[in-house]
Scaffold this motif. Sequence first.
Motif, PDB file in Angstrom:
ATOM      1  N   MET A  75       2.435  -9.455  -7.315  1.00 39.30           N
ATOM      2  CA  MET A  75       3.831  -9.481  -6.878  1.00 39.30           C
ATOM      3  C   MET A  75       4.267  -8.064  -6.492  1.00 39.30           C
ATOM      4  O   MET A  75       4.031  -7.111  -7.219  1.00 39.30           O
ATOM      5  CB  MET A  75       4.736  -9.984  -8.025  1.00 39.30           C
ATOM      6  N   GLN A  76       4.875  -7.902  -5.342  1.00 36.61           N
ATOM      7  CA  GLN A  76       5.424  -6.620  -4.905  1.00 36.61           C
ATOM      8  C   GLN A  76       6.910  -6.811  -4.656  1.00 36.61           C
ATOM      9  O   GLN A  76       7.304  -7.669  -3.887  1.00 36.61           O
ATOM     10  CB  GLN A  76       4.719  -6.136  -3.643  1.00 36.61           C
ATOM     11  N   ARG A  77       7.720  -6.023  -5.335  1.00 37.99           N
ATOM     12  CA  ARG A  77       9.153  -6.213  -5.290  1.00 37.99           C
ATOM     13  C   ARG A  77       9.807  -4.952  -4.739  1.00 37.99           C
ATOM     14  O   ARG A  77       9.484  -3.842  -5.134  1.00 37.99           O
ATOM     15  CB  ARG A  77       9.698  -6.501  -6.697  1.00 37.99           C
ATOM     16  N   TRP A  78      10.743  -5.141  -3.805  1.00 35.37           N
ATOM     17  CA  TRP A  78      11.435  -4.032  -3.166  1.00 35.37           C
ATOM     18  C   TRP A  78      12.918  -4.110  -3.504  1.00 35.37           C
ATOM     19  O   TRP A  78      13.477  -5.173  -3.666  1.00 35.37           O
ATOM     20  CB  TRP A  78      11.295  -4.093  -1.647  1.00 35.37           C
ATOM     21  N   GLY A  79      13.551  -2.951  -3.578  1.00 34.49           N
ATOM     22  CA  GLY A  79      14.998  -2.920  -3.754  1.00 34.49           C
ATOM     23  C   GLY A  79      15.563  -1.633  -3.191  1.00 34.49           C
ATOM     24  O   GLY A  79      14.897  -0.608  -3.214  1.00 34.49           O
ATOM     25  N   LEU A  81       0.086   1.716   0.107  1.00 32.22           N
ATOM     26  CA  LEU A  81       1.351   1.073  -0.223  1.00 32.22           C
ATOM     27  C   LEU A  81       2.054   0.501   0.999  1.00 32.22           C
ATOM     28  O   LEU A  81       2.998  -0.288   0.857  1.00 32.22           O
ATOM     29  CB  LEU A  81       2.285   2.083  -0.905  1.00 32.22           C
ATOM     30  N   GLY A  82       1.624   0.919   2.197  1.00 29.26           N
ATOM     31  CA  GLY A  82       2.256   0.448   3.421  1.00 29.26           C
ATOM     32  C   GLY A  82       3.591   1.093   3.704  1.00 29.26           C
ATOM     33  O   GLY A  82       4.466   0.490   4.329  1.00 29.26           O
ATOM     34  N   ILE A  83       3.762   2.356   3.261  1.00 28.00           N
ATOM     35  CA  ILE A  83       5.058   3.031   3.420  1.00 28.00           C
ATOM     36  C   ILE A  83       4.984   4.217   4.366  1.00 28.00           C
ATOM     37  O   ILE A  83       6.014   4.858   4.627  1.00 28.00           O
ATOM     38  CB  ILE A  83       5.609   3.510   2.060  1.00 28.00           C
TER      39      ILE A  83
END
Length: 235
Positions: free
Chosen positions: A1-5, A203-205
Amino acid sequence: MQRWGTHCAYRWNRASPLFQAIPARQSTRTDYDGKPLTTQELDLLQRAGSGNGVRLILLTQRAAMENVLEYVVQGNTAQMQDHAFIAELKKWMRFNADDAMQMGDGLYSALSGNPSLPSSLGSVLFDLFFTPKSENDKYAKQVRSSAGIAVFVADGSSPADWLAVGRCYERFALQSSALDIRNAFLNQPVEVSALRPQFANFLGIAPRRPDLVVRFGHGPKMASSMRRPVQSVLI
């Protein structure tokens, strides 16, 4: 699970759980219990650690955590081969409670579950047993016993962005303490400059850069390191 905020809306007051958690807040450098957090706990951590141009990535899938561990091991191995890094780290070690009390700072060895030792013996054992393999094995156990890994990412790379990341981490750490969740830094992937761009790509950032890496999970509360009184460090 990858969660963004990207947003948080905490207001500080003396009745808030985060304010009340200040005395309990610590970095706990030991193994955790390996159990996952609830969705509610993850949501609260997400809210606390995001905002003001800072994104929080929460990695809870084991495959993703193993990938992060690979970067930690690479970074730790590079740091362990840096004599200046090791010498500075050793200066900050406090091998027993008397040294910790006398110096009022540093990393008290009991914080990571190590026994109290006379300073002279602790120094000798540090040189003998503080090796890349022993440290990498330790980090592998710690990551695999954690519920997840948090990565803090600022939109920019100015001092103001660094400060914003620090503030978001502090809210994250206080929310963790309020939930009886432990956390500790795993910053090798961002401290070793050659690894940082690779870690950002994972991380895809990219082109943004990761600023802080923290593991978290339920576990025992450990002894606290000593800190100097505020008055003694004010300029």
